[in-house]
Design a protein around this motif. Sequence first.
Motif, short mmCIF file in Angstrom:
data_model
loop_
_atom_site.label_atom_id
_atom_site.label_comp_id
_atom_site.label_asym_id
_atom_site.label_seq_id
_atom_site.Cartn_x
_atom_site.Cartn_y
_atom_site.Cartn_z
N TYR A 210 0.83 -1.20 0.00
CA TYR A 210 0.00 0.00 0.00
C TYR A 210 0.87 1.26 0.00
N ALA A 237 -9.66 -1.56 3.61
CA ALA A 237 -9.62 -0.10 3.49
C ALA A 237 -8.35 0.43 4.13
N GLN A 242 -6.53 6.37 0.98
CA GLN A 242 -7.51 7.44 0.83
C GLN A 242 -6.83 8.80 0.81
N PRO A 267 -16.87 -3.87 -0.92
CA PRO A 267 -15.98 -2.86 -1.50
C PRO A 267 -14.53 -3.34 -1.57
N TYR A 268 -13.88 -3.06 -2.67
CA TYR A 268 -12.45 -3.34 -2.84
C TYR A 268 -11.73 -2.02 -3.09
N TYR A 269 -10.48 -1.98 -2.65
CA TYR A 269 -9.73 -0.72 -2.64
C TYR A 269 -8.46 -0.85 -3.47
N PRO A 270 -8.02 0.26 -4.12
CA PRO A 270 -8.45 1.64 -3.94
C PRO A 270 -9.71 2.04 -4.71
N ALA A 272 -12.79 1.55 -4.21
CA ALA A 272 -13.87 2.03 -3.35
C ALA A 272 -13.50 3.26 -2.53
N CYS A 273 -12.31 3.78 -2.72
CA CYS A 273 -11.94 5.05 -2.07
C CYS A 273 -12.80 6.18 -2.65
N ALA A 278 -14.20 3.52 -9.77
CA ALA A 278 -14.24 2.07 -9.67
C ALA A 278 -14.85 1.49 -10.94
N TRP A 297 -20.63 0.93 -4.84
CA TRP A 297 -19.38 1.71 -4.95
C TRP A 297 -18.83 1.73 -6.38
N LYS A 545 -20.01 4.16 -1.23
CA LYS A 545 -18.74 3.44 -1.29
C LYS A 545 -18.56 2.48 -0.12
#
Length: 574
Positions: A210, A237, A242, A267-270, A272-273, A278, A297, A545
């Motif tokens: 990350y 998250a 973010q 939600p999956y990130y990034p 869903a940031c 997305a 999201w 999100k």
Amino acid sequence: MRALNFVRCVLLLAAARSGAFGQQVREVQLLAQPRLGADPRAVAQFLMAAGAPIHHTITPLNIHVVRVPAPAADRIQQALDRSGLFTFVEKDQVAHTMATPNDPDFPSEWHLAQILAPAAWDISTGSAGVTVAVIDSGADPAHEDLRSKLVAGWNFLAGTANTADTQGHGTATSGTLAAGSNNGVGVSSLAWQNPIMPLVVVDSTGYASYSNMANALTYAADHGVKIVNMSLAGASASATLQNAVNYAWNKGTVLFASAGNSASSSPYYPAACDNAVAVSSTNSYDQLSGFSNYGSWIDLAAPGENILTTNNGGGYGAWSGTSFSSPVAASVGALALSIRPALSASALVSLLEQNSDDLGVPGFDTSFGWGRVNAFKVALAAQNYAADTTPPAVTISSPAPNATVSGIVTVSGVATDNAGVTKVELWIDGAVSSTGTSPAFSFSWNSAGVPNGSHTLTVKAYDAAGNMGQASENVTVSNIVPPDTQPPSVAITNPADAAQVNGNVKITVSATDNVGVTQVSIYIDGILQYTSGSAPCTYNWNTKKAAGGQHLITAKAWDAAGNFGTATSVTVYK
């Protein structure tokens, strides 16, 4: 006939692993952001004493990356969190690639016809002045369809400018976004003319942290790149991610991110940031791909099956996954920005959403977001876009320039704009302190939060097109500061505990202190969402999100002496 491999691939972020990406993890990386006004020397000394010396810093975000022994990681994280010196402390996460060989049949580049690329090319084939960044495993510098398109990037693994592909995935996503086109060889992409900046975060074993992802995104924004693709997706998250997405967005940079390949609504990130785009995946029948994630999201959809693209080491292959729908969407964004370079981040995303092909139920839905991208519609809309390029005018009426101030200072004035002011911010010494929406602004600034001496006040005003105007003046702070050991009192006044929430939810926090509150931070499920330099403060939480189910809202407040208080948490349900 070319030998082609069909690969279903997405980068899925695994649970916490860090340090060296070997088979056995002996160290854990923690990401720690000092609170506003914290003395850098005190922070560094505390980290050293805690057994967590600074390894490096993501400078634009003021986030320190520290390495600690794995057995002591939880204890050290708790100690840093309790110290009051940090807005948040979280474990670094990692990403890894997952690829499965499949159908060897030769596919056509059906996706370009699906998004009406040929009609869009009659308007524009892109621009050499609009660089796109691909945050991935690098790109093959010798590939016949990439070598003329690559510009200098950075390798965040090696700390060098060598951006050769470490794993293969990055060459494929780069070719999907902006392979050389109309050159008589290989494949085509939508963005013929747009250069590619490779930013390497994925290593040869398929892992990416990350912290490196955040570093790469801020690097792209700082180098003027407005379109970034990140084909990584993970269930965890992160305040660090973010922060990086917000930093890029505030510089006019739009991040396109893959939704993930778990056929899940979580939600999956990034992706869903907040402020990230997305992208889910569709097939040649304009149906949601069976592997694609979905949910409230999702912003847009794009073709992501049988995408013919460049292979590391030469040649071409067909790949599937949201890892490839994301760069298809990003290429449409690059084309729009090539036609209309003055588009703000918000205007660009709105253009893509409003000119997509609506699939599924009318309007927004959880499979396709606002629709599957349509390059021709977007190019036509960008061509006809009547841009507002006039920034707001800002006048600060109080305090007077070069005034001597103390205690609570009222910063007031007015902002005007030809189309209307949408947001006003107060900045102190280059850091945002308060935010409002009224053109006739009046901010309360607690000058006890900064050392005595000269300081710069800046008021920035924005309009709907993203234009920004500002005014600044210097003041001299002169406060008598007695010893202070009393922490602020903090309360979450909205929403109520056990409330049902959806849509945009106002989270309101009040805080009081015997001397003055200097920082309030709001967290959702332990992840920092918003920081203000004054109280009370309000954060507009976009629950679109967020996953369904239970969510925990917490808040902290600090004073100038570093004392901090924590609000009673509030549990809400979506």
